[in-house]
Motif scaffolding. Structure first.
Motif, short mmCIF file in Angstrom:
data_model
loop_
_atom_site.label_atom_id
_atom_site.label_comp_id
_atom_site.label_asym_id
_atom_site.label_seq_id
_atom_site.Cartn_x
_atom_site.Cartn_y
_atom_site.Cartn_z
N LYS A 286 0.48 -0.11 2.62
CA LYS A 286 0.54 -1.47 2.05
C LYS A 286 1.98 -1.95 1.89
CE LYS A 286 -3.37 -2.64 -0.77
NZ LYS A 286 -4.01 -2.37 -2.04
N GLY A 287 2.32 -3.09 2.44
CA GLY A 287 3.65 -3.68 2.25
C GLY A 287 4.76 -3.01 3.04
N VAL A 288 4.45 -1.99 3.85
CA VAL A 288 5.52 -1.28 4.58
C VAL A 288 6.03 -2.14 5.73
CG1 VAL A 288 6.06 0.75 6.01
CG2 VAL A 288 4.60 1.00 3.98
N ARG A 289 7.36 -2.21 5.86
CA ARG A 289 7.98 -3.00 6.93
C ARG A 289 8.69 -2.08 7.90
NH1 ARG A 289 10.72 -8.74 6.64
NH2 ARG A 289 11.82 -8.72 8.61
N LYS A 290 8.51 -2.35 9.18
CA LYS A 290 9.25 -1.61 10.21
C LYS A 290 9.85 -2.64 11.13
CE LYS A 290 7.76 2.92 9.94
NZ LYS A 290 7.56 4.21 10.61
N VAL A 295 3.15 -4.64 7.12
CA VAL A 295 1.74 -4.54 6.74
C VAL A 295 1.54 -5.43 5.52
CG1 VAL A 295 -0.08 -2.96 5.97
CG2 VAL A 295 1.66 -2.16 7.60
N TRP A 296 0.51 -6.29 5.58
CA TRP A 296 0.30 -7.25 4.47
C TRP A 296 0.05 -6.50 3.17
CZ3 TRP A 296 1.59 -11.69 2.87
CH2 TRP A 296 0.85 -12.38 1.91
N LYS A 297 0.75 -6.92 2.12
CA LYS A 297 0.76 -6.17 0.87
C LYS A 297 -0.60 -6.17 0.16
CE LYS A 297 2.75 -10.10 -1.68
NZ LYS A 297 3.14 -11.12 -0.74
N ILE A 303 -1.54 -7.02 9.98
CA ILE A 303 -0.11 -6.88 10.29
C ILE A 303 0.47 -8.28 10.35
CG2 ILE A 303 1.57 -6.17 12.06
CD1 ILE A 303 -0.24 -3.85 12.78
N ILE A 304 1.62 -8.48 9.73
CA ILE A 304 2.22 -9.82 9.70
C ILE A 304 3.58 -9.84 10.41
CG2 ILE A 304 0.99 -10.49 7.58
CD1 ILE A 304 3.67 -10.06 6.06
#
Ligand code: EPU
Length: 341
Positions: A286-290, A295-297, A303-304
């Motif tokens: 949840k909320g992880v950014r790469k 990933v939407w929190k 996936i956003i």
């Protein structure tokens, strides 16, 4: 009428806002345009028909032709005291159709409120949400058969509707039918479908006689807003993964990993359906950014592209990382719901 554009920017035609182009883009307003457009394309040129672009990931520029239907209109085919049968142009926006139906008090589509996309794609994808699927109310699909080169209509029983699938997605039929209209049978008598847990909670204690399609619509929109990113502000393609159906052995494996049966699951004919959101959430996504993909929190199934600058490869990298981590922890291979072009 056909409008043709070359070296066309597709950013506005995919809700993920991927900055990709196609060599040629053809938009048309009449069913009769379909055979004509196809006849103008050389055999060695790829073509692909899009709808609202809400379930697509363009993985790179598209070297062929992209078609888009701008066929509009709603026609009342027949009406009884209890039901109304309507034929709707493939290029109508699904949510505008749903709002129209709710305005007239017609039941059947309201649980799909807020769903992005267009009418033609609703039949291809058998879009579903909150306990209903488009295929529940579709009675017929009108299409041009690109193999036999004729206009046909396909009855619901032959549409092979299933979870996020239909005849129009079967590998051996994919791309064969260009849908130009969809027929829906709606109810004029009260028929709220409010069993889905989040809905049932909101309507508990309320007399169902007082419920209107608009009341259900408003609740659905409010539930969606609380969980899903606003499509106007945060580009995404909705649920990125399908909810997997797993075997009894895989189910027991999860019980061992989690140490209990207290996790969301639904018994289905050939095993158990597990929410992909739960699997992904449990793996800590949840909320992880790469890079520029995230990933939407509030709903890790989505996936956003938060800053509208993610590349297709960044989305694919995050997709693969999620698939690998769920596979490592649970031995379940998630499949994308989003179509990769
Ligand atoms: N869950 C978690 N963590 C989360 C979110 C959910 O563990 O952060 C678990 C909860 O137990 C929840 C369960 O997952 O009860 C199911 O979640 P939800 O009810 O939100 O539904 P979903 O299975 O995740 C499906 C569709 C959505 C649709 C909703 C509502 C698929 C792939 N997705 O999601 O469709 O809106 O049901 O009916 O079937 C879409 O296709 O773009 C889409 C958004």
């Amino acid at each position: 009428m056909i409008t043709t554009s070359y070296n066309y920017n597709l950013t506005a035609h995919n809700t993920f806002a991927m900055k990709v182009k196609c060599s040629c883009f053809m938009e048309y307003t009449n069913p009769e345009d379909i055979p004509f457009m196809l006849s103008t394309i050389r055999k060695d040129v790829d073509w692909f028909h899009i709808g609202g672009g809400s379930n697509l990931l363009f993985t790179s520029d598209f070297s062929g032709v992209i078609f888009h239907s701008a066929i509009k209109g709603k026609e009342i085919i027949s009406e009884t005291e209890d039901t109304i049968l309507i034929k709707v142009g493939a290029g109508e926006v699904m949510d505008e159709l749903i709002e129209w139906a709710c305005d007239y008090g017609y039941w059947g589509l309201e649980n799909l409120s807020g769903i992005p996309g267009e009418v033609g794609a609703s039949a291809v994808q058998n879009v579903g949400a909150y306990g209903i699927e488009a295929g529940d109310v579709i009675t017929k699909v009108y299409a041009f058969d690109t193999i036999n080169r004729e206009f046909i209509s396909i009855e619901k029983k032959d549409c092979q509707f299933g979870y996020r699938t239909s005849l129009f997605k079967q590998p051996d039929e994919k791309g064969r039918y260009v849908i130009h209209a969809v027929e829906y049978l709606l109810s004029k008598v009260s028929a709220p479908k409010i069993e889905y847990p989040a809905l049932a909670a909101r309507f508990s204690g309320m007399n169902t006689e007082n419920i209107t399609p608009h009341i259900v619509r408003n609740e659905i929109i409010s539930i969606r807003n609380s969980k899903l990113p606003n499509p106007q502000e945060v580009p995404s393609a909705g649920s990125f993964f399908k909810n997997p159906i797993i075997s009894d052995i895989q189910f027991q494996n999860i019980v061992e990993i989690i140490g209990s049966t207290q996790f969301p699951h639904y018994k289905v004919e050939d095993g158990y359906k597990i929410p992909a959101a739960w699997l992904i959430d449990t793996c800590g996504w949840k909320g992880v950014r790469k890079g520029n993909a995230e990933v939407w929190k509030l709903q890790p199934l989505v996936i956003i592209n938060p800053d509208k600058i993610a590349t297709p490869q960044e989305i694919i990298n995050l997709e693969n990382d999620i698939i690998n981590s769920v596979a490592d922890k649970f031995g379940i291979i998630l499949s994308p719901e989003v179509e990769h072009i």
